[in-house]
Scaffold this motif. Structure first.
Motif, PDB file in Angstrom:
ATOM      1  N   GLY A 184      34.975  37.190  44.326  1.00  0.00           N
ATOM      2  CA  GLY A 184      33.883  36.594  45.091  1.00  0.00           C
ATOM      3  C   GLY A 184      33.206  35.452  44.346  1.00  0.00           C
ATOM      4  O   GLY A 184      32.860  34.415  44.945  1.00  0.00           O
ATOM      5  N   LEU A 185      33.021  35.598  43.037  1.00  0.00           N
ATOM      6  CA  LEU A 185      32.399  34.532  42.247  1.00  0.00           C
ATOM      7  C   LEU A 185      33.257  33.272  42.244  1.00  0.00           C
ATOM      8  O   LEU A 185      32.753  32.161  42.444  1.00  0.00           O
ATOM      9  CB  LEU A 185      32.164  35.026  40.815  1.00  0.00           C
ATOM     10  CG  LEU A 185      31.065  36.080  40.624  1.00  0.00           C
ATOM     11  CD1 LEU A 185      31.047  36.588  39.186  1.00  0.00           C
ATOM     12  CD2 LEU A 185      29.703  35.494  40.988  1.00  0.00           C
ATOM     13  N   PHE A 186      34.557  33.431  42.017  1.00  0.00           N
ATOM     14  CA  PHE A 186      35.441  32.262  42.003  1.00  0.00           C
ATOM     15  C   PHE A 186      35.566  31.652  43.398  1.00  0.00           C
ATOM     16  O   PHE A 186      35.627  30.430  43.542  1.00  0.00           O
ATOM     17  CB  PHE A 186      36.820  32.649  41.464  1.00  0.00           C
ATOM     18  CG  PHE A 186      36.891  32.678  39.973  1.00  0.00           C
ATOM     19  CD1 PHE A 186      37.210  31.550  39.243  1.00  0.00           C
ATOM     20  CD2 PHE A 186      36.638  33.854  39.274  1.00  0.00           C
ATOM     21  CE1 PHE A 186      37.277  31.572  37.858  1.00  0.00           C
ATOM     22  CE2 PHE A 186      36.706  33.894  37.899  1.00  0.00           C
ATOM     23  CZ  PHE A 186      37.024  32.749  37.175  1.00  0.00           C
ATOM     24  N   ARG A 187      35.598  32.505  44.438  1.00  0.00           N
ATOM     25  CA  ARG A 187      35.706  31.991  45.803  1.00  0.00           C
ATOM     26  C   ARG A 187      34.437  31.226  46.196  1.00  0.00           C
ATOM     27  O   ARG A 187      34.510  30.203  46.881  1.00  0.00           O
ATOM     28  CB  ARG A 187      35.946  33.153  46.765  1.00  0.00           C
ATOM     29  CG  ARG A 187      36.311  32.705  48.178  1.00  0.00           C
ATOM     30  CD  ARG A 187      36.476  33.885  49.120  1.00  0.00           C
ATOM     31  NE  ARG A 187      37.494  34.817  48.644  1.00  0.00           N
ATOM     32  CZ  ARG A 187      37.257  36.066  48.279  1.00  0.00           C
ATOM     33  NH1 ARG A 187      36.016  36.544  48.311  1.00  0.00           N
ATOM     34  NH2 ARG A 187      38.229  36.838  47.874  1.00  0.00           N
ATOM     35  N   PRO A 212      41.442  31.680  44.386  1.00  0.00           N
ATOM     36  CA  PRO A 212      40.823  32.987  44.122  1.00  0.00           C
ATOM     37  C   PRO A 212      41.558  34.176  44.727  1.00  0.00           C
ATOM     38  O   PRO A 212      41.319  35.313  44.312  1.00  0.00           O
ATOM     39  CB  PRO A 212      39.432  32.841  44.747  1.00  0.00           C
ATOM     40  CG  PRO A 212      39.167  31.378  44.760  1.00  0.00           C
ATOM     41  CD  PRO A 212      40.494  30.745  45.020  1.00  0.00           C
ATOM     42  N   ASN A 213      42.432  33.939  45.697  1.00  0.00           N
ATOM     43  CA  ASN A 213      43.112  35.059  46.360  1.00  0.00           C
ATOM     44  C   ASN A 213      44.494  35.346  45.785  1.00  0.00           C
ATOM     45  O   ASN A 213      45.169  36.245  46.277  1.00  0.00           O
ATOM     46  CB  ASN A 213      43.244  34.766  47.861  1.00  0.00           C
ATOM     47  CG  ASN A 213      41.910  34.724  48.560  1.00  0.00           C
ATOM     48  OD1 ASN A 213      40.990  35.458  48.217  1.00  0.00           O
ATOM     49  ND2 ASN A 213      41.778  33.841  49.534  1.00  0.00           N
ATOM     50  N   MET A 214      44.913  34.608  44.773  1.00  0.00           N
ATOM     51  CA  MET A 214      46.284  34.762  44.275  1.00  0.00           C
ATOM     52  C   MET A 214      46.512  36.149  43.669  1.00  0.00           C
ATOM     53  O   MET A 214      47.612  36.686  43.749  1.00  0.00           O
ATOM     54  CB  MET A 214      46.620  33.658  43.271  1.00  0.00           C
ATOM     55  CG  MET A 214      45.745  33.641  42.026  1.00  0.00           C
ATOM     56  SD  MET A 214      46.051  32.206  40.955  1.00  0.00           S
ATOM     57  CE  MET A 214      47.731  32.500  40.393  1.00  0.00           C
ATOM     58  N   TYR A 238      44.353  38.473  36.467  1.00  0.00           N
ATOM     59  CA  TYR A 238      45.492  37.554  36.558  1.00  0.00           C
ATOM     60  C   TYR A 238      45.032  36.211  37.140  1.00  0.00           C
ATOM     61  O   TYR A 238      45.368  35.130  36.617  1.00  0.00           O
ATOM     62  CB  TYR A 238      46.558  38.209  37.426  1.00  0.00           C
ATOM     63  CG  TYR A 238      47.577  37.315  38.072  1.00  0.00           C
ATOM     64  CD1 TYR A 238      48.680  36.844  37.366  1.00  0.00           C
ATOM     65  CD2 TYR A 238      47.472  36.981  39.425  1.00  0.00           C
ATOM     66  CE1 TYR A 238      49.632  36.045  37.983  1.00  0.00           C
ATOM     67  CE2 TYR A 238      48.423  36.195  40.048  1.00  0.00           C
ATOM     68  CZ  TYR A 238      49.492  35.727  39.322  1.00  0.00           C
ATOM     69  OH  TYR A 238      50.436  34.946  39.939  1.00  0.00           O
ATOM     70  N   MET A 239      44.250  36.270  38.209  1.00  0.00           N
ATOM     71  CA  MET A 239      43.691  35.060  38.803  1.00  0.00           C
ATOM     72  C   MET A 239      42.767  34.346  37.833  1.00  0.00           C
ATOM     73  O   MET A 239      42.787  33.115  37.704  1.00  0.00           O
ATOM     74  CB  MET A 239      42.960  35.435  40.089  1.00  0.00           C
ATOM     75  CG  MET A 239      42.215  34.298  40.786  1.00  0.00           C
ATOM     76  SD  MET A 239      40.502  34.100  40.204  1.00  0.00           S
ATOM     77  CE  MET A 239      39.769  35.640  40.741  1.00  0.00           C
ATOM     78  N   MET A 240      41.958  35.094  37.093  1.00  0.00           N
ATOM     79  CA  MET A 240      41.043  34.497  36.130  1.00  0.00           C
ATOM     80  C   MET A 240      41.816  33.764  35.031  1.00  0.00           C
ATOM     81  O   MET A 240      41.418  32.676  34.589  1.00  0.00           O
ATOM     82  CB  MET A 240      40.148  35.582  35.509  1.00  0.00           C
ATOM     83  CG  MET A 240      39.141  35.034  34.510  1.00  0.00           C
ATOM     84  SD  MET A 240      38.176  36.323  33.683  1.00  0.00           S
ATOM     85  CE  MET A 240      37.155  36.861  35.043  1.00  0.00           C
ATOM     86  N   GLY A 241      42.950  34.349  34.588  1.00  0.00           N
ATOM     87  CA  GLY A 241      43.763  33.678  33.589  1.00  0.00           C
ATOM     88  C   GLY A 241      44.271  32.340  34.077  1.00  0.00           C
ATOM     89  O   GLY A 241      44.248  31.338  33.333  1.00  0.00           O
TER      90      GLY A 241
END
Length: 283
Positions: A104-107, A212-214, A39-42
């Motif tokens: 972790g990658l996005f953060r 990243p935490n959404m 969901y966050m990646m989208g």
């Protein structure tokens, strides 16, 4: 009434996300803990399409679910397909690990500060309903969620393709004997389930900050919604998602201190009375 509308907006996200979880568990028997990360990646892919490629909101609403769905298909083929004959716990542990890696990658690259996502010009402004000012974009979120949710339910429960999918989960050997490619159906089903999560992410991006935490903040609530509705129940996920959003909105009016936990209290009560969920089937 204003809080009810705000609760309905939250319920829209609960419904779409829990629907994706219910599709994956009901048809593949996988507890997909990576759903929040996808969901966050989208949301992030929609944000990147806008800021890096100059692609607007409407194309991103289509492209982002397709990209995340393709990523989900890759995960299913390379990792999850090896776990179907094992206990559900293995799939849960694998998807939980994948969620930590993706977050972790996005953060690591974007940090934890939220980034804004511009509302499309066609949906700017709002409507004065007398008791509240309803932004047009939030009304669009509710409408899009209702259409996607009940369209998915109709496809799975009322079409021949849905009948094939449901039959493949009950007796894959028999369905394969009729010349139907069951592994391909399972792969596409997982891709569709995670694409629903990405669709919800793009819808949420202009309302909530993209960070990243959404997904991690929301996935626990969505799992509670799925448990209340019944694991694997498509209609249960939809109705429970919208309904609990309304309950949460009412709780903010009458007992604000308990609005954050009211869904979990309801989950505990349902599990004590009907462990399979409101719309689930007893095992």
């Amino acid at each position: 009434m204003g809080q009810l509308f705000l609760g309905l907006i939250n319920g829209s996200f609960y419904a779409v996300l829990s629907l994706g979880l219910a599709v994956i568990f009901g048809l593949l028997n996988i507890i997909n803990f990576a759903h929040g990360a996808l969901y966050m990646m989208g949301a992030f892919i929609g944000w990147m399409l806008l800021n890096y490629a100059g692609i607007g909101y409407w194309p991103a609403l289509i492209l982002s679910p397709l990209i995340v769905g393709g990523f989900g298909i890759l995960l299913e083929r390379t990792m999850l397909s090896r776990l179907y004959h094992l206990d559900h716990l293995y799939g849960l542990l694998l998807t939980f690990g994948l969620a930590l890696i993706i977050q972790g990658l996005f953060r690591n690259y974007y940090g934890i500060s939220g980034m804004s996502y511009q509302i499309p010009a066609a949906l700017s402004g709002g409507q004065n309903l007398g008791f509240m000012f309803l932004p047009n974009y939030r009304a669009w979120v509710v409408l899009a969620s209702v259409v996607v949710c009940f369209g998915t339910w109709f496809m799975i429960e009322r079409t021949r393709l849905g009948a094939y999918l449901r039959a493949a989960t009950e007796n894959p050997v028999l369905v394969g004997a009729f010349g139907i490619n069951v592994p391909l159906m399972i792969t596409l089903t997982y891709g569709f389930g995670v694409a629903l999560a990405a669709f919800a992410g793009v819808l949420a991006a202009p309302i909530y900050s993209v960070n990243p935490n959404m997904g991690a903040d929301l996935i626990i609530v969505v799992f509670a919604v799925v448990v209340i509705g019944g694991m694997g129940s498509i209609m249960g996920a939809i109705l429970t998602g919208f309904g609990l959003g309304l309950v949460e909105g009412l709780a903010r009016v009458f007992y604000p201190e308990g609005s954050a936990v009211v869904i979990f209290v309801i989950m505990a009560i349902v599990l004590m009375i009907k462990p399979e969920g409101l719309f689930g089937r007893a095992v």
